[in-house]
Scaffold this active site. Structure first.
Site, PDB file in Angstrom:
ATOM      1  N   ARG A  13       4.687  -4.898 -16.524  1.00 23.86           N
ATOM      2  CA  ARG A  13       3.130  -5.347 -16.252  1.00 23.86           C
ATOM      3  C   ARG A  13       2.955  -5.888 -17.527  1.00 23.86           C
ATOM      4  NH1 ARG A  13      -0.557  -1.940 -11.398  1.00 23.86           N
ATOM      5  NH2 ARG A  13       0.666  -2.942 -10.420  1.00 23.86           N
ATOM      6  N   GLY A  63       5.825  -3.049  -6.232  1.00 21.00           N
ATOM      7  CA  GLY A  63       5.664  -2.523  -6.836  1.00 21.00           C
ATOM      8  C   GLY A  63       6.504  -1.573  -6.433  1.00 21.00           C
ATOM      9  N   LYS A  73       3.248   1.935   6.709  1.00 20.01           N
ATOM     10  CA  LYS A  73       2.415   1.898   7.633  1.00 20.01           C
ATOM     11  C   LYS A  73       2.049   0.332   8.232  1.00 20.01           C
ATOM     12  CE  LYS A  73      -0.326   5.618   6.193  1.00 20.01           C
ATOM     13  NZ  LYS A  73      -2.086   6.082   6.086  1.00 20.01           N
TER      14      LYS A  73
END
Length: 406
Positions: free
Chosen positions: A40, A363, A206
């Protein structure tokens, strides 16, 4: 409308408050905190170099972790200032606060082309509350606002929205950094009308986290590949046994609705037809084996896609013109369960080499590419995290909406 960017601005001698995303992983080593992954930080370097070249006086602000308005030593951004000094090959000053006399003096001492990093902005609870007085303090000594923190753009905080409102109100300019511009280009423009075939690869735990993204992408994709634990909720919707695999039984209806919508639109919707399964013994994974059956035995849990599925997914990726990948195929942090994710990473890199545009969100997908040395072989890796998902769902991000239009 396209947003104003740093390339559109005359910044000579101007103090530029630049919101960046330096929420990087750190761990304690001896008595100091060490950055584990500087992806990042490196992603902001193009913007910083433009600001330096334009003679701006650069004030960087970021958050790290969730200090909840308290000073937490392990969440200080000081190690980031050291890393920036190394990467830019020029000194980067550090202020021990982001507002008040300490910050004001440090900002006022900046010369053209110099950089100052402010301390963790979330040391103040006013940041996440987007309190107007705090936003005024942030804006007090600066002329221009630049947002290069796409990963924080889905939050209406003082350093992403409040300061922009203050600077806009006084006739100042609020622009996107180059990373923000690329995020909007690849997650927005490129996916609004993707070159076909368009292959979407979705993993993670999920269905509930990604069902809105799935629903929207079904309208554009030619093929959708599902991996990770979310695959087992879809399997459950099809009446299959999933053993002890992580599932969301209360989301079976929405999983079935997605399958039905894909069928109605003639979108190929692929689920694993074999899995690597394992079981927990004394808190550790044990006895991993390939399960080629549609059903997973009781007491066993799916931890990765199997080799046949990996080969089938790789074949589906081959020949794609546009690829969106968000989420791993299994528990790839354990090397025994990383083969499926690795196979997808290799296939995406190969398709990119053959001319596809590959957009990586999330990520874990970025980490998988980095681990396999393939980060430089894809078109674009988003730093957005939750912001990427919200943007892909079609939501307007507050931190983007606050920027000036061209």
């Amino acid at each position: 409308m396209p947003k104003l960017t740093v390339n559109d601005l005359n910044l000579q001698g101007k103090r530029v408050f630049t919101r960046v995303d330096y929420n990087v992983p750190m761990e304690e080593s001896g008595s100091t905190m060490v950055i584990n992954d500087d992806t990042r930080i490196r992603a902001t370097l193009p913007t910083l170099k433009v600001l330096i070249e334009k003679g701006a006086r650069i004030v960087l602000a970021a958050h790290l972790g969730r200090p909840k308005g308290e000073r937490v030593t392990s969440m200080s951004l000081r190690p980031v200032a050291d890393k920036l000094t190394e990467l830019l090959d020029q000194p980067v000053a550090f202020a021990n606060d982001c507002v008040g006399e300490i910050a004001q003096v440090a900002i006022n001492n900046l010369e053209n082309g110099e950089i100052l990093l402010l301390e963790n902005i979330r040391y103040h609870s006013c940041e996440e509350a987007n309190e107007s007085d705090f936003a005024e303090q942030l804006a007090a000594n600066v002329d221009v606002f630049v947002n290069d923190a796409f990963g924080a753009a889905h939050r209406a905080h003082a350093s992403t929205v409040g300061i922009a409102e203050v600077i806009n109100a006084r006739g100042g300019q609020c622009a996107a950094g180059l990373l923000m511009e690329r995020e909007l280009q690849f997650l927005g423009e490129e996916l609004d009308a993707p070159d076909k075939p368009f292959v979407v690869i979705l993993g993670g735990a999920k269905v509930s986290d990604k069902i809105k993204v799935i629903d929207r992408l079904i309208e554009k994709a030619d093929t959708i590949l599902i991996g990770g634990a979310m695959a087992y909720t879809f399997k459950l919707a099809l009446g299959k046994s999933v053993g002890n695999s992580l599932v969301e039984p209360d989301k079976v209806d929405i999983a079935q609705a997605a399958l039905d919508k894909a069928a109605d639109r003639d979108v190929e919707f692929l689920l694993p037809n074999d899995n690597l399964i394992s079981q927990m013994n004394d808190g550790k994974w044990a006895n991993p084996v390939v399960n080629s059956a549609e059903d997973i035995p009781d007491g066993r849990e799916g931890v990765d896609i199997g080799p046949a599925t990996a080969a089938r997914y790789a074949e589906a990726i081959t020949g794609a013109k546009t690829i969106l990948w968000n989420g791993p195929m299994g528990i790839f942090e354990d090397a025994r369960f990383a083969k499926g994710t690795m196979a997808v990473a290799v296939a995406v890199a190969a398709a990119t080499g053959a001319g596809a545009v590959s957009i990586i969100g999330g990520g874990d997908s970025v980490k998988a590419l980095n681990q396999n040395g393939l980060a430089g072989q894809v078109t674009f890796m988003s730093t957005g995290g939750g912001a990427s998902l919200e943007f892909l769902e079609g939501n307007e991000l507050p931190g983007v909406a606050a920027l000036s239009e061209k």
